[in-house]
Enzyme design. Structure first.
Site, mmCIF file in Angstrom:
data_model
loop_
_atom_site.group_PDB
_atom_site.id
_atom_site.type_symbol
_atom_site.label_atom_id
_atom_site.label_comp_id
_atom_site.label_asym_id
_atom_site.label_seq_id
_atom_site.Cartn_x
_atom_site.Cartn_y
_atom_site.Cartn_z
ATOM 1 N N ARG A 35 -1.932 -33.695 -3.051
ATOM 2 C CA ARG A 35 -3.392 -33.859 -3.117
ATOM 3 C C ARG A 35 -4.134 -32.662 -2.531
ATOM 4 N NH1 ARG A 35 -1.893 -39.175 -1.328
ATOM 5 N NH2 ARG A 35 -2.336 -38.511 0.798
ATOM 6 N N GLU A 79 -12.522 -38.759 14.246
ATOM 7 C CA GLU A 79 -12.661 -39.439 12.956
ATOM 8 C C GLU A 79 -12.259 -40.911 13.078
ATOM 9 O OE1 GLU A 79 -9.747 -39.163 9.292
ATOM 10 O OE2 GLU A 79 -11.017 -37.377 9.397
ATOM 11 N N LYS A 129 -8.065 -29.411 15.113
ATOM 12 C CA LYS A 129 -8.030 -30.385 14.018
ATOM 13 C C LYS A 129 -7.509 -31.736 14.500
ATOM 14 C CE LYS A 129 -8.060 -31.842 9.671
ATOM 15 N NZ LYS A 129 -7.099 -32.916 9.544
#
Length: 327
Positions: free
Chosen positions: A6, A191, A184
């Site tokens: 993806r 998140e 990250k």
């Protein structure tokens, strides 16, 4: 580009669409053929990929964190030459980056870690990137990162901002090897918390119609309408809310989701880092534990979490690539 799933496939496409020459390899010949049709140079092995590149080579590995990435980089280290660069754009544990960079440096091979955010939408929207590595190497690869980044777009510039101009375009050099994936990692921990807040909020809205409440306190709140109005002018608007609105519009009851929410590892690593630094992380820890709980008992909020993960990353329920717990 090694790994044409993806993310890897779309990163290659965005580079090709903007004039870069890209050689590609994947264990799935069909994925290679699809990129070859998009003008990539196909390779049927890692050796073939390395031979297709001119020096100094840049080889981007976009594979799941863990053994497959480890073994691929180990193989590449025996094929590449001094001055070449290995880029790991997957969700690798930052301490593994530090170890690999030291080992590769002894061979004169550079290592760059790229924390990459953008999911399945990145080919069109661009990718937010947090990059770790030697400054000279990162600067040499800047045309690649500049192409993949979103650019200024239509986001308002922060008044008075005088920092790294690359940050306004959607990418930064975070520091030495490991720093990109560390930033990250924390990004993904945050998140988790944001997604959990939205999920719990919409669960509360939905629960207001419960017959267990007094009749005059029972409200039937339209969830798609609420998500849509919050997108416009609200202080809690975000891309995650945009995706939430899409998911609820397509399926208000989210019946196709079970509510078992996987985690891909970064949330665990973020909490471990907080423990090492003695930094309180109440919300992020609770969000991670809520995902563990969701695999036993499912709520509407859990279904919404699954729907959000599917929207931004194409994640399918029951397909976790979370690494094993580290000692």
């Amino acid at each position: 580009m090694i790994g044409l799933g993806r993310m890897g496939g779309n990163i290659a496409r965005r580079l090709i669409n903007n004039g870069h020459e890209v050689a590609v390899y994947d264990v799935n010949p069909k994925s290679v053929a699809e990129l070859a049709a998009a003008q990539a140079k196909p390779a049927d092995s890692l050796e073939g990929l390395v031979q297709a590149l001119t020096t100094p080579r840049a080889v981007w590995v976009m594979l799941p964190a863990g053994n497959i990435t480890e073994s691929t980089i180990e193989t590449l280290s025996g094929l590449l030459e001094a001055g070449d660069t290995i880029i790991d754009g997957g969700n690798t544990f930052y301490k593994d980056d530090i170890r690999r960079a030291k080992a590769l440096l002894s061979k004169g091979i550079h290592y760059v870690d790229v924390g990459t955010s953008g999911g399945v939408w990145g080919v069109e929207r661009g990718y937010c990137m947090m990059i770790g590595g030697e400054k000279a190497v990162v600067d040499r690869l800047d045309p690649i990162f500049g192409t993949l980044a979103p650019g200024l777009g239509n986001i308002e510039r922060t008044p008075g901002y005088k920092g790294d101009p690359r940050a306004e375009r959607g990418y930064i050099h975070s520091g030495p090897p490991g720093a990109g994936h560390f930033v990250k990692m924390v990004h993904n921990g945050i998140e988790y918390g944001l997604m959990q807040a939205y999920a719990e909020g919409f669960d509360i809205l939905r629960g207001k119609s419960s017959t267990k409440l007094p009749t005059d306190e029972q409200f039937t709140i339209d969830l798609p309408d609420t998500a849509e109005v919050w997108r416009r002018g609200s202080v809690i608007s975000s891309w995650l809310l945009d995706l939430t609105s899409m998911a609820l519009t397509e399926s208000p009851a989210l019946e196709e989701f079970t509510g078992a929410v996987d985690d891909s590892g970064e949330g665990r690593w973020t909490i471990n880092a907080a423990i090492e630094e003695a930094v309180p992380a109440d919300v992020l820890t609770a969000a991670l534990f809520a995902r563990f709980r969701s695999r036993i008992d499912h709520s509407f909020g859990d279904k919404l979490l699954s729907a959000m993960r599917n929207k931004f990353g194409g994640h399918v329920e029951g397909h976790s690539n979370a690494p094993s717990i580290r000692s």
